[in-house]
Scaffold this motif. Structure first.
Motif, PDB file in Angstrom:
ATOM      1  N   SER A  55       0.500   2.769   8.526  1.00 55.30           N
ATOM      2  CA  SER A  55      -0.054   2.491   7.190  1.00 55.30           C
ATOM      3  C   SER A  55       0.876   1.636   6.346  1.00 55.30           C
ATOM      4  O   SER A  55       0.426   0.928   5.443  1.00 55.30           O
ATOM      5  CB  SER A  55      -0.322   3.813   6.454  1.00 55.30           C
ATOM      6  OG  SER A  55      -1.268   4.587   7.127  1.00 55.30           O
ATOM      7  N   SER A  59      -2.407  -1.626   5.311  1.00 49.79           N
ATOM      8  CA  SER A  59      -2.779  -0.757   4.195  1.00 49.79           C
ATOM      9  C   SER A  59      -4.290  -0.543   4.099  1.00 49.79           C
ATOM     10  O   SER A  59      -5.087  -1.468   4.251  1.00 49.79           O
ATOM     11  CB  SER A  59      -2.275  -1.381   2.890  1.00 49.79           C
ATOM     12  OG  SER A  59      -2.824  -0.721   1.770  1.00 49.79           O
ATOM     13  N   ARG A  62      -4.690  -1.474  -0.309  1.00 51.93           N
ATOM     14  CA  ARG A  62      -4.497  -2.770  -0.973  1.00 51.93           C
ATOM     15  C   ARG A  62      -5.824  -3.485  -1.225  1.00 51.93           C
ATOM     16  O   ARG A  62      -6.060  -3.989  -2.309  1.00 51.93           O
ATOM     17  CB  ARG A  62      -3.541  -3.638  -0.157  1.00 51.93           C
ATOM     18  CG  ARG A  62      -3.109  -4.881  -0.905  1.00 51.93           C
ATOM     19  CD  ARG A  62      -2.011  -5.645  -0.188  1.00 51.93           C
ATOM     20  NE  ARG A  62      -0.699  -5.004  -0.302  1.00 51.93           N
ATOM     21  CZ  ARG A  62       0.454  -5.646  -0.092  1.00 51.93           C
ATOM     22  NH1 ARG A  62       0.440  -6.936   0.251  1.00 51.93           N
ATOM     23  NH2 ARG A  62       1.600  -5.008  -0.213  1.00 51.93           N
ATOM     24  N   ASP A  86      -3.179   5.195   0.925  1.00 53.91           N
ATOM     25  CA  ASP A  86      -2.062   5.201   1.875  1.00 53.91           C
ATOM     26  C   ASP A  86      -1.139   6.363   1.525  1.00 53.91           C
ATOM     27  O   ASP A  86      -1.137   6.851   0.393  1.00 53.91           O
ATOM     28  CB  ASP A  86      -1.255   3.897   1.774  1.00 53.91           C
ATOM     29  CG  ASP A  86      -2.056   2.667   2.149  1.00 53.91           C
ATOM     30  OD1 ASP A  86      -2.901   2.765   3.049  1.00 53.91           O
ATOM     31  OD2 ASP A  86      -1.829   1.596   1.533  1.00 53.91           O
ATOM     32  N   THR A 289       0.612  -5.724   4.856  1.00 50.98           N
ATOM     33  CA  THR A 289       1.487  -5.611   3.689  1.00 50.98           C
ATOM     34  C   THR A 289       2.686  -6.550   3.770  1.00 50.98           C
ATOM     35  O   THR A 289       3.432  -6.694   2.805  1.00 50.98           O
ATOM     36  CB  THR A 289       2.012  -4.169   3.550  1.00 50.98           C
ATOM     37  OG1 THR A 289       2.738  -3.825   4.733  1.00 50.98           O
ATOM     38  CG2 THR A 289       0.858  -3.195   3.370  1.00 50.98           C
TER      39      THR A 289
END
Length: 394
Positions: A55, A59, A62, A86, A289
């Protein structure tokens, strides 16, 4: 090969595009798929598991976990749902919700579920629609049992779920506004249940979830409402479509139905094989991410990454003869309930229990069960759904 993994009409006509997915697994397992925006299609088992279990790199929060893009002004509200969170926030919420899904709680439902199946099948005779008469009511009755809600509420729950999930299907077509209205009706219903249990607690999941845990932590009103919303959709849609898709698979592989009819105890392994074969949830989305390498491809921060469970569940590097539907398959490390990690399906034991009991009872009571008409599929690239399946129960 022309690749389009999200064409709604393909799913409505013939289900998931397994030929395309097979080609991608063999030639381009992390595929840069066109679209607005484009996305990375992840099709191999190991890569789907890697995305699911990391995670911090991929994500759910997001840009949410659902495939469709959500307007900026709706993101904050959607991020309150566990599905779109998350760790560590997801971890806190899930630890509170887990109290209602302990093995003891789920195992205690077995006789209730057996009675529900018996009652459903008692009311079926001759030619019926397997979806509306069996596959759809079963999880709705179980949800009512879990929530301590009157069984009479099942039709409302069914309607809410269809309005929120079936927006791309002409039979269920709704506007985003109507889907939002259905969600608000679920919130109001959840508030009413919570108020009733605060006044008069019972031995049910609602009473457990509105009480503080051993650390004094509890779900606030929004968190509880969103949990009920998730239960109404996830607890209903996945089991309904696994059951109907599993019944269709047994019709398409009559030798497997004959095996089950001869030995109903095979329902235990059949439940897992049905989930592998059907993969009732086609896909989920994650957002990178940071820059990362996956399957030899450089994925950039904020790129859209989509995992395809039905593809992973037919990966020949993991499953022997993956294109063979085998109700005795064991071991069966399918990821029809997610690839592990934070978002592994909370209700997986409950879903398997429902499927095992249903197919065991069908095999015992209706060994000559037959399909009498064409199955009609849901127009959705998210849910691998069957809308109707005519059968004769004899």
């Amino acid at each position: 090969m022309l690749i389009n993994l999200v064409d709604q009409d393909t799913y409505a006509a013939s289900g998931p595009p397994h030929e395309q997915l097979r080609w991608l697994r063999e030639h381009d397992p992390v595929h840069q798929h066109p679209g607005e925006p484009g996305f990375w299609a992840v099709t191999r088992y190991d890569d789907v598991v890697h995305v699911s279990r990391n995670s911090e790199l991929f994500s759910s929060a997001r840009r949410l976990a659902i495939f469709d893009e959500v307007p900026e002004d709706q993101l904050a509200l959607q991020q309150l749902m566990m599905l779109n969170q998350d760790p560590p926030e997801h971890t806190r919420r899930r630890s509170l919700v887990n109290r209602g899904f302990t093995p003891r709680t789920i195992n205690a439902l077995e006789e209730h579920i057996r009675t529900i199946c018996d009652d459903l099948l008692d009311n079926c005779s001759g030619e019926v629609d397997f979806v509306t008469e069996v596959a759809a009511p079963l999880p709705l009755y179980v949800i009512c049992e879990l929530l301590g809600a009157p069984v009479a509420d099942r039709d409302k729950i069914f309607n809410w779920s269809n309005r929120m999930i079936g927006a791309d299907d002409p039979d269920y077509a709704t506007s985003p506004e109507e889907g939002g209205a259905a969600a608000m009706e679920v919130y109001a219903y959840a508030n009413q249940l919570a108020a009733q249990r605060k006044a008069a607690p019972r031995d049910d999941i609602v009473s457990k979830l509105i009480q503080p845990d051993e650390n004094g932590q509890t779900l606030d009103e929004n968190e509880f409402d969103l949990f009920v919303l998730l239960l109404v959709v996830a607890g209903n849609e996945t089991t309904r479509n696994a059951a109907s898709g599993g019944m269709l698979a047994l019709f398409e592989h009559p030798e497997q139905w004959d095996r089950l009819a001869a030995d109903p105890a095979l329902a235990r392994t059949a439940a897992d094989e049905i989930v592998r074969w059907v993969s009732p949830v086609n896909l989920f989305r994650r957002t990178a991410t940071s820059d990362v390498i996956l399957g030899g491809q450089r994925i950039r921060e904020n790129d859209k990454v989509v995992v395809f469970y039905g593809s992973a569940n037919r990966d020949a590097s993991v499953f022997t003869d993956p294109e063979t539907f085998d109700i005795g398959r064991d071991p069966n490390p399918h990821i029809g309930f997610g690839g592990g990690g934070a978002h592994f399906c909370l209700g997986n034991h409950l879903a398997k229990l429902e499927l095992r009991i249903l197919f065991e009872q069908l095999a015992i009571r209706f060994p000559k069960l037959r399909q009498t008409g064409e199955a009609r599929r849901l127009r959705s690239n998210f849910i691998n759904g069957i809308k109707s399946l005519p059968v004769r129960l004899t």
